[in-house]
Design an enzyme around this catalytic site. Structure first.
Site, PDB file in Angstrom:
ATOM      1  CG  ASP A 106     -16.585  31.701 -33.228  1.00  0.00           C
ATOM      2  OD1 ASP A 106     -15.454  32.147 -33.008  1.00  0.00           O
ATOM      3  OD2 ASP A 106     -17.273  31.099 -32.381  1.00  0.00           O
TER       4      ASP A 106
ATOM      5  CG  ASP B 115     -22.655  33.118 -35.133  1.00  0.00           C
ATOM      6  OD1 ASP B 115     -22.625  32.552 -34.027  1.00  0.00           O
ATOM      7  OD2 ASP B 115     -22.036  32.704 -36.124  1.00  0.00           O
TER       8      ASP B 115
END
Length: 128
Positions: free
Chosen positions: A10, A8
């Protein structure tokens, strides 16, 4: 040994919370709404920008039109300031380099608009 790893963006590779909070609070101040701490924003993120806008804004703004209006203010400000404080988490660069050296392919899956992600990745991790 793993052959592929998907990250991922953020909150995993990059600590973006300060810039997200600054953009949200900028919108709040423009409207005279209460602002929020960075610690509060940590609980507001994770389900996309529309949900973030809903969480930092007053309840009376929680209509489709209200959220779109908030995002129309939030997104340009965030795009202009998204690198003010954002940085990779400690150790991430070394981890990615180790994975690359071991022949592990890496990729990023993000709920950020796809048009933003390649530029962000190349900006923070140009050799990966």
């Amino acid at each position: 040994m793993y052959k592929n790893v998907i990250f991922d963006l953020d909150g995993t590779l990059l600590n973006t919370i300060d810039d997200l909070a600054a953009a949200g609070n900028w919108v709040c101040r423009n409207h005279g709404w209460p602002t929020h701490t960075v610690e509060e924003y940590k609980y507001y993120v994770g389900n996309g920008m529309a949900k973030l806008a809903e969480r930092f804004s007053p309840e009376e703004q929680h209509t489709p039109e209200g959220i779109q209006a908030i995002l129309a203010e939030f997104m340009p400000y965030y795009n202009a300031h998204k690198r003010d404080k954002t940085a990779p988490y400690p150790g991430i660069q070394a981890l990615l380099e180790q994975l690359k050296a071991a022949g592990v392919r890496t990729a990023v899956l993000s709920n950020k608009a796809h048009s933003l992600v390649p530029n962000i990745i190349e900006g923070y991790f140009p050799d990966l």
